[in-house]
Scaffold this motif. Structure first.
Motif, PDB file in Angstrom:
ATOM      1  N   LYS A  64       0.861  13.904  35.555  1.00  0.00           N
ATOM      2  CA  LYS A  64       1.892  14.906  35.284  1.00  0.00           C
ATOM      3  C   LYS A  64       3.074  14.750  36.236  1.00  0.00           C
ATOM      4  O   LYS A  64       2.928  14.375  37.398  1.00  0.00           O
ATOM      5  CB  LYS A  64       1.316  16.316  35.366  1.00  0.00           C
ATOM      6  CG  LYS A  64       0.877  16.773  36.736  1.00  0.00           C
ATOM      7  CD  LYS A  64       0.427  18.220  36.690  1.00  0.00           C
ATOM      8  CE  LYS A  64      -0.072  18.674  38.055  1.00  0.00           C
ATOM      9  NZ  LYS A  64      -0.480  20.084  38.049  1.00  0.00           N
TER      10      LYS A  64
ATOM     11  N   ASN B 279      -4.853  22.326  34.165  1.00  0.00           N
ATOM     12  CA  ASN B 279      -5.408  21.309  35.058  1.00  0.00           C
ATOM     13  C   ASN B 279      -6.916  21.169  34.938  1.00  0.00           C
ATOM     14  O   ASN B 279      -7.532  20.385  35.670  1.00  0.00           O
ATOM     15  CB  ASN B 279      -5.034  21.625  36.509  1.00  0.00           C
ATOM     16  CG  ASN B 279      -3.574  21.322  36.790  1.00  0.00           C
ATOM     17  OD1 ASN B 279      -3.083  20.234  36.498  1.00  0.00           O
ATOM     18  ND2 ASN B 279      -2.862  22.300  37.335  1.00  0.00           N
TER      19      ASN B 279
ATOM     20  N   VAL C 108       1.062  24.149  33.136  1.00  0.00           N
ATOM     21  CA  VAL C 108       0.325  22.987  32.634  1.00  0.00           C
ATOM     22  C   VAL C 108      -1.153  23.131  33.003  1.00  0.00           C
ATOM     23  O   VAL C 108      -1.481  23.333  34.178  1.00  0.00           O
ATOM     24  CB  VAL C 108       0.900  21.690  33.228  1.00  0.00           C
ATOM     25  CG1 VAL C 108       0.078  20.487  32.779  1.00  0.00           C
ATOM     26  CG2 VAL C 108       2.371  21.531  32.825  1.00  0.00           C
TER      27      VAL C 108
ATOM     28  N   PRO D 171      -7.944  16.182  33.448  1.00  0.00           N
ATOM     29  CA  PRO D 171      -7.084  16.773  32.429  1.00  0.00           C
ATOM     30  C   PRO D 171      -6.411  15.689  31.603  1.00  0.00           C
ATOM     31  O   PRO D 171      -6.238  14.547  32.082  1.00  0.00           O
ATOM     32  CB  PRO D 171      -6.055  17.565  33.248  1.00  0.00           C
ATOM     33  CG  PRO D 171      -6.045  16.910  34.578  1.00  0.00           C
ATOM     34  CD  PRO D 171      -7.428  16.381  34.807  1.00  0.00           C
TER      35      PRO D 171
ATOM     36  N   LEU E  78      -8.310  19.108  27.363  1.00  0.00           N
ATOM     37  CA  LEU E  78      -7.129  19.906  27.021  1.00  0.00           C
ATOM     38  C   LEU E  78      -7.018  21.164  27.870  1.00  0.00           C
ATOM     39  O   LEU E  78      -5.966  21.787  27.930  1.00  0.00           O
ATOM     40  CB  LEU E  78      -7.163  20.279  25.538  1.00  0.00           C
ATOM     41  CG  LEU E  78      -6.969  19.113  24.552  1.00  0.00           C
ATOM     42  CD1 LEU E  78      -7.193  19.593  23.125  1.00  0.00           C
ATOM     43  CD2 LEU E  78      -5.591  18.482  24.689  1.00  0.00           C
TER      44      LEU E  78
ATOM     45  N   HIS F 205       0.387  19.069  27.679  1.00  0.00           N
ATOM     46  CA  HIS F 205       0.012  17.912  28.496  1.00  0.00           C
ATOM     47  C   HIS F 205       1.037  16.784  28.323  1.00  0.00           C
ATOM     48  O   HIS F 205       1.406  16.116  29.297  1.00  0.00           O
ATOM     49  CB  HIS F 205      -1.386  17.422  28.124  1.00  0.00           C
ATOM     50  CG  HIS F 205      -2.492  18.272  28.660  1.00  0.00           C
ATOM     51  ND1 HIS F 205      -2.969  18.153  29.950  1.00  0.00           N
ATOM     52  CD2 HIS F 205      -3.219  19.276  28.090  1.00  0.00           C
ATOM     53  CE1 HIS F 205      -3.948  19.022  30.151  1.00  0.00           C
ATOM     54  NE2 HIS F 205      -4.108  19.723  29.031  1.00  0.00           N
TER      55      HIS F 205
ATOM     56  N   HIS G 292      -3.363  15.208  30.830  1.00  0.00           N
ATOM     57  CA  HIS G 292      -2.140  14.622  31.384  1.00  0.00           C
ATOM     58  C   HIS G 292      -2.448  13.487  32.348  1.00  0.00           C
ATOM     59  O   HIS G 292      -1.663  12.540  32.487  1.00  0.00           O
ATOM     60  CB  HIS G 292      -1.242  15.680  32.031  1.00  0.00           C
ATOM     61  CG  HIS G 292      -1.864  16.476  33.135  1.00  0.00           C
ATOM     62  ND1 HIS G 292      -2.181  15.949  34.367  1.00  0.00           N
ATOM     63  CD2 HIS G 292      -2.206  17.802  33.190  1.00  0.00           C
ATOM     64  CE1 HIS G 292      -2.685  16.892  35.142  1.00  0.00           C
ATOM     65  NE2 HIS G 292      -2.729  18.030  34.456  1.00  0.00           N
TER      66      HIS G 292
END
Length: 373
Positions: free
Chosen positions: A125, A347, A345, A117, A351, A308, A119
């Motif tokens: 994250k 995962n 969020v 992902p 995106l 993200h 992030h």
């Protein structure tokens, strides 16, 4: 994995209802979507909204800028996002929204190709859910009160009231009534979108003193730091900067002059996800609050990117502002959703959203790309 093809796509997305803010009425979203295809067939998507009073970029100018930067990117290693940023800067000054769409698509592409992902590509994250701000933008008291009551019942804990639409005392009275309805257990901000002079904004903050407003965003013109400081000195709430913030230097200047206690960060203003992350880290060092925000009318592409970022930043005290739910139809098969006032969020790789290319074709506008010299 090399960048094989870059395609900018102009779209015009219908809104569920008009969005009213200072000097602007948005009835459709004119955006640029960015499709990047790698030589292994992987595809990544980016997005940037036209925002004349915020970035100075139109759909036409973004399309031209992307075509101008395209030769510097095609054939490059997709994983070298820092190198892509340098190549774009060497090819063209400014044009941050166009650059943001390109960089966003690269992050999506690399994330998909490596099963990570976005992030994770940004450093990992720090949170799984983010509080979303509900924007009250009807420009009329009773409609705003109905929206506020409904959104609080749905579980929202953060709200933004669009002001700068009427006279300061009129908007002040509307603000006080909304704050009274929502109560003291939520975050409430007001946003004038540069709509007032410093004197008018001071009149407004005095009218709303004691109302429970958490912060007041962008009361005056973006380049009027002295005006921001004057409003801050008169207010019993924090002042936030939005249209004023296009660089780390802008953040430092507002902090040094006591002109803002926090900032709203957008990819289109700063030039991409990396630069928003750097701005968020600086704000954390300076003990300034952060709101991550999408421009009104951006789809789930840009909204996923903002989520993200919000997941990876050190702090996000002023919440996350998404805008895709204001669209009559999104361009993704699984749009970003706000549930009980919060956003989960993503995962999945990249995106974490899937663009429906049939919908993209349906809303493609008549803007044709034109190469610049």
């Amino acid at each position: 994995m090399k960048i094989k093809r870059i395609e900018p796509i102009a779209v015009s997305l219908p809104m569920k209802k008009p969005v009213f803010m200072a000097g602007v009425e948005i009835r459709q979203a004119d955006n640029v979507l960015l499709r990047i295809e790698a030589d292994n067939g992987t595809v990544g998507w980016g997005e940037a909204a036209s925002a004349l009073t915020m970035t100075g970029e139109t759909v036409e100018s973004m399309m031209a800028a992307i075509l101008h930067m395209r030769p510097a990117l095609e054939g490059r290693l997709a994983e070298d996002i820092n190198g892509a940023q340098t190549a774009m800067a060497g090819r063209m000054y400014a044009n941050n929204a166009a650059k943001a769409a390109l960089e966003m698509a690269l992050y999506d592409l690399v994330g998909r190709a490596t099963s990570r992902p976005v992030h994770a590509l940004l450093g990992g994250k720090r949170r799984d859910r983010v509080a979303a701000l509900s924007v009250l933008s009807n420009g009329e008291l009773n409609a705003d009160l109905r929206d506020a009551e409904n959104k609080k019942a749905e579980g929202f804990t953060a709200f933004k009231i669009k002001v700068g639409i009427a006279k300061p005392l009129t908007d002040g009275d509307r603000t006080r009534q909304i704050c009274k309805l929502l109560g003291k257990d939520v975050l409430i901000c007001a946003d004038a979108n540069q709509g007032w002079s410093a004197d008018d904004a001071v009149q407004y903050v005095r009218a709303v003193a004691g109302s429970g407003l958490t912060f007041f965003e962008q009361p005056v013109l973006a380049d009027d730091v002295e005006g921001m400081a004057a409003v801050a000195a008169a207010a019993d709430c924090a002042i936030g900067a939005d249209e004023s913030i296009h660089s780390l230097g802008d953040i430092r200047r507002h902090h040094a002059q006591n002109a803002a206690k926090g900032v709203s960060l957008k990819t289109i203003k700063l030039g991409g996800l990396q630069r928003v992350m750097a701005a968020g880290r600086l704000c954390d060092e300076l003990k300034m609050a952060v709101n991550v925000s999408c421009k009104a009318g951006e789809s789930s592409i840009a909204c996923a990117a903002a989520t993200h970022i919000a997941a990876a930043l050190p702090q996000i005290a002023w919440g996350l502002t998404l805008s895709n739910e204001g669209l009559a139809e999104d361009v993704t098969a699984n749009p970003m959703r706000v549930v009980r006032g919060h956003v989960d969020v993503p995962n999945r790789p990249g995106l974490g959203i899937d663009v429906d290319e049939d919908r993209v074709r349906r809303y493609r506008s008549g803007v044709t790309p034109r190469q610049v010299a």
